[in-house]
Design an enzyme around this catalytic site. Sequence first.
Site, PDB file in Angstrom:
ATOM      1  N   GLN A  17       0.774  -1.241   0.000  1.00  0.00           N
ATOM      2  CA  GLN A  17       0.000   0.000   0.000  1.00  0.00           C
ATOM      3  C   GLN A  17       0.804   1.289   0.000  1.00  0.00           C
ATOM      4  O   GLN A  17       0.499   2.211  -0.759  1.00  0.00           O
ATOM      5  CB  GLN A  17      -0.957   0.018   1.204  1.00  0.00           C
ATOM      6  CG  GLN A  17      -1.882   1.218   1.228  1.00  0.00           C
ATOM      7  CD  GLN A  17      -2.876   1.228   2.365  1.00  0.00           C
ATOM      8  OE1 GLN A  17      -3.518   2.230   2.633  1.00  0.00           O
ATOM      9  NE2 GLN A  17      -3.034   0.107   3.044  1.00  0.00           N
ATOM     10  N   GLU A 139       0.898  -1.000   8.731  1.00  0.00           N
ATOM     11  CA  GLU A 139       0.057   0.152   9.026  1.00  0.00           C
ATOM     12  C   GLU A 139      -0.124   0.410  10.521  1.00  0.00           C
ATOM     13  O   GLU A 139       0.202   1.471  11.036  1.00  0.00           O
ATOM     14  CB  GLU A 139      -1.322  -0.032   8.363  1.00  0.00           C
ATOM     15  CG  GLU A 139      -2.382   0.970   8.768  1.00  0.00           C
ATOM     16  CD  GLU A 139      -2.065   2.381   8.319  1.00  0.00           C
ATOM     17  OE1 GLU A 139      -2.217   3.310   9.129  1.00  0.00           O
ATOM     18  OE2 GLU A 139      -1.667   2.553   7.153  1.00  0.00           O
ATOM     19  N   ASP A 168       0.344   3.822   6.016  1.00  0.00           N
ATOM     20  CA  ASP A 168       0.668   3.412   4.647  1.00  0.00           C
ATOM     21  C   ASP A 168       0.393   4.525   3.639  1.00  0.00           C
ATOM     22  O   ASP A 168       1.301   5.085   3.045  1.00  0.00           O
ATOM     23  CB  ASP A 168      -0.129   2.161   4.267  1.00  0.00           C
ATOM     24  CG  ASP A 168       0.534   0.885   4.758  1.00  0.00           C
ATOM     25  OD1 ASP A 168       1.772   0.825   4.749  1.00  0.00           O
ATOM     26  OD2 ASP A 168      -0.179  -0.042   5.149  1.00  0.00           O
ATOM     27  N   GLY A 247      -8.215  21.117  20.418  1.00  0.00           N
ATOM     28  CA  GLY A 247      -7.807  22.452  19.997  1.00  0.00           C
ATOM     29  C   GLY A 247      -8.715  23.514  20.579  1.00  0.00           C
ATOM     30  O   GLY A 247      -9.398  23.305  21.581  1.00  0.00           O
ATOM     31  N   GLY A 248      -8.739  24.660  19.946  1.00  0.00           N
ATOM     32  CA  GLY A 248      -9.531  25.772  20.456  1.00  0.00           C
ATOM     33  C   GLY A 248     -10.974  25.769  19.999  1.00  0.00           C
ATOM     34  O   GLY A 248     -11.709  26.715  20.277  1.00  0.00           O
TER      35      GLY A 248
END
Length: 415
Positions: A17, A139, A168, A247-248
């Site tokens: 892959q 993977e 991958d 996050g924000g």
Amino acid sequence: MAKALEGVKVLDFTHVQSGPTCTQLLAWFGADVIKVEKSGEGDATRSQLRDIPDADSLYFTMLNHNKRSITVNTKTPRGKEILERLIKECDVLVENFAPGALDRMGFSWERIQELNPMMIMASVKGFGPGPYEDCKVYENVAQCAGGSASTTGFDDGPPMVTGAQIGDSGTGLHLALGIVTALYQRTHSGRGQKVLAAMQDAVLNLCRVKLRDQQRLERNGTMQEYPQFPNGDFGDAVPRAGNASGGGQPGWILKCKGWEEDPNSYIYVVVQAPVWEAICKVIGREDWITDHNYSSAMARLPRLMEIFAEIEKWTSTLTKFEVMDTLNKYDIPCGPILSMKEIAEEPSLRATGTVVEVDHPIRGKYLTVGNPIKMSDSPTDVTRSPLLGEHTDEILSELGYSTDELIALRYDKVI
């Protein structure tokens, strides 16, 4: 109309892959990608996860569009001679062999440079230089070693890998950028170079925000955007945050009408400060607009799970698409959880070439993912993957082999 990479020849020694993702992108942009395969066997994924007997699997077909296939026995002197001619003719060699495999074949970097000083040799490896560079990686191993798994899932459960193939396919995308960059540099330097994309490095790059959070945690001992705040415990490493972005822009996955029967009847909703008043009005909680416990983003942080529970009372009365239609009127960020069935049947994705139907001579019609990168002057035409060795004679003829030589090569089981 000329393609962006028209005239670039790629010698594709990749399999499975990560490498095929990279070379398929180059082929979509117009490069002539020559996939080198072992006679009688070919890429291992041709037979993996087959759904139709004796047909190339979807695993193979969906990673090898727009390429040509040549079969060569690289263990014979004549086979090595063919490879030498190909190296002299090509611009790029891409491989994802185990470490040292090309050297054992007699094609070290030094030998490749002797044959073609302008050659760009691009490699996918599991790890970069260091204690693990000789380890075999797949993977999920890459996701674990790159920091993704430790930060995925819920805090009261084990680490989890994601369904997105960031190890991958993610590494293949990084390698493709490295190759195109090296091709551009070659126009100034006149020289080829080695390009390396390690799967651990690529995964880390894709979850860099978690490395950001590690440093924030070490400095402050807590992270207010995480669901563990304010009542949970923070250890010394970034915790798993469930469906929070960290996050924000606080967000969460909420139930929609029909969730009891449909495992994908959910929607992701972001409680963004600029649209807070609109959210309150939509869900019938106008009192929160002026309540000092909810009126500011900082005040809402310790109450996020309570807020999402209240929003979910509203979303659970509507389908995910009805919720999306309503919230979009107020520019409230949201997105439905789409199943692969829904994505496969979405007309707009067919119209843009993001999902493409391809006809194969053995398996018939099948769906595949098209080029995710759209260019106005280099449109992508997705053509089917090659049959094993389908272009062997064609490619060797282009290298100057005569019909008699081709017959001899086939007789000696070189091709």
